[in-house]
Design a protein around this motif. Structure first.
Motif, mmCIF file in Angstrom:
data_model
loop_
_atom_site.group_PDB
_atom_site.id
_atom_site.type_symbol
_atom_site.label_atom_id
_atom_site.label_comp_id
_atom_site.label_asym_id
_atom_site.label_seq_id
_atom_site.Cartn_x
_atom_site.Cartn_y
_atom_site.Cartn_z
ATOM 1 N N VAL A 198 34.355 -91.875 31.460
ATOM 2 C CA VAL A 198 34.142 -93.044 30.749
ATOM 3 C C VAL A 198 35.271 -94.082 30.927
ATOM 4 C CG1 VAL A 198 34.221 -93.769 28.278
ATOM 5 C CG2 VAL A 198 33.086 -91.809 28.983
ATOM 6 N N ARG A 199 36.555 -93.723 30.980
ATOM 7 C CA ARG A 199 37.605 -94.606 31.389
ATOM 8 C C ARG A 199 37.257 -95.635 32.630
ATOM 9 N NH1 ARG A 199 42.103 -96.544 33.755
ATOM 10 N NH2 ARG A 199 43.873 -97.240 32.311
ATOM 11 N N ALA A 200 36.887 -95.000 33.677
ATOM 12 C CA ALA A 200 36.630 -95.629 34.770
ATOM 13 C C ALA A 200 35.523 -96.774 34.592
ATOM 14 C CB ALA A 200 36.209 -94.641 36.024
ATOM 15 N N GLY A 201 34.679 -96.759 33.572
ATOM 16 C CA GLY A 201 33.947 -97.758 33.243
ATOM 17 C C GLY A 201 34.348 -98.808 32.490
ATOM 18 N N ALA A 202 35.537 -98.870 32.041
ATOM 19 C CA ALA A 202 35.970 -99.835 31.160
ATOM 20 C C ALA A 202 35.840 -101.414 31.943
ATOM 21 C CB ALA A 202 37.470 -99.637 30.682
ATOM 22 N N ASN A 241 37.411 -104.141 31.544
ATOM 23 C CA ASN A 241 38.496 -104.788 31.355
ATOM 24 C C ASN A 241 39.718 -104.268 30.905
ATOM 25 O OD1 ASN A 241 38.451 -104.998 28.383
ATOM 26 N ND2 ASN A 241 36.729 -106.519 28.446
ATOM 27 N N ASP A 242 40.864 -104.954 30.997
ATOM 28 C CA ASP A 242 42.214 -104.508 30.719
ATOM 29 C C ASP A 242 42.350 -103.966 29.070
ATOM 30 O OD1 ASP A 242 43.161 -104.371 33.335
ATOM 31 O OD2 ASP A 242 44.271 -106.033 33.012
ATOM 32 N N GLU A 243 41.617 -104.670 28.234
ATOM 33 C CA GLU A 243 41.719 -104.631 26.736
ATOM 34 C C GLU A 243 40.958 -103.385 26.465
ATOM 35 O OE1 GLU A 243 40.110 -106.756 22.831
ATOM 36 O OE2 GLU A 243 40.362 -108.063 24.674
ATOM 37 N N LEU A 244 40.008 -103.057 26.949
ATOM 38 C CA LEU A 244 39.122 -101.820 26.635
ATOM 39 C C LEU A 244 39.939 -100.762 27.233
ATOM 40 C CD1 LEU A 244 35.577 -103.275 26.876
ATOM 41 C CD2 LEU A 244 36.855 -102.196 24.805
ATOM 42 N N ALA A 253 38.141 -102.347 19.524
ATOM 43 C CA ALA A 253 38.255 -103.226 20.726
ATOM 44 C C ALA A 253 36.691 -103.114 21.063
ATOM 45 C CB ALA A 253 38.750 -102.462 21.961
ATOM 46 N N CYS A 254 35.864 -102.380 21.201
ATOM 47 C CA CYS A 254 34.354 -102.637 21.244
ATOM 48 C C CYS A 254 33.634 -103.688 20.265
ATOM 49 C CB CYS A 254 33.581 -101.196 21.271
ATOM 50 S SG CYS A 254 34.198 -100.302 22.612
#
Length: 126
Positions: A67-71, A73-76, A113-114
């Motif tokens: 899941v993290r790999a799909g963020a 932008n840096d904020e997410l 953040a979302c």
């Protein structure tokens, strides 16, 4: 005149489609919400199903790397790292389950953040 009107309509349609393009945060936020929502739900049942919570926690933690790999932008990514850290400080399932039961899903860093990115996440109904 009708050709010109048709051409304007096609052009306007293309502009509107481009402006209303997919929010890049949607996929990431939905993936995170699905994974963590299951964890929150299982935490509520920890007292009667600790083995099920353990299985859900293990699969969720494995899934969160993807899941993290799909963020997008840096904020997410920062929000994810903060939320992930909060879930990894517990060495025992019971502590994690207790933390999740006492935590308001809306206060999860990724959920906030979302929301700022226009994606509203709600906890899994069970």
């Amino acid at each position: 005149m009708s050709r010109r009107l048709a051409a304007i309509a096609v052009l306007l349609g293309g502009v509107l489609a481009a402006c209303s393009g997919n929010n890049p945060a949607v996929h990431f936020c939905d993936d995170y919400g699905d994974a963590v929502g299951k964890l929150y739900s299982a935490a509520g049942d920890y007292a009667v199903a600790p083995d099920q919570f353990h299985a859900v926690a293990a699969s969720t933690m494995d899934e969160l790397s993807r899941v993290r790999a799909g963020a997008p932008n840096d904020e997410l990514r920062r929000a994810f790292d903060s939320a992930y850290f909060a879930m990894t400080v517990f060495s025992e399932d019971e502590g994690l389950a207790d933390f999740l039961v006492r935590t308001d899903f809306a206060q999860d860093d990724v959920v906030k953040a979302c929301a700022e990115s226009g994606v509203e996440l709600k906890p899994d109904a069970g």
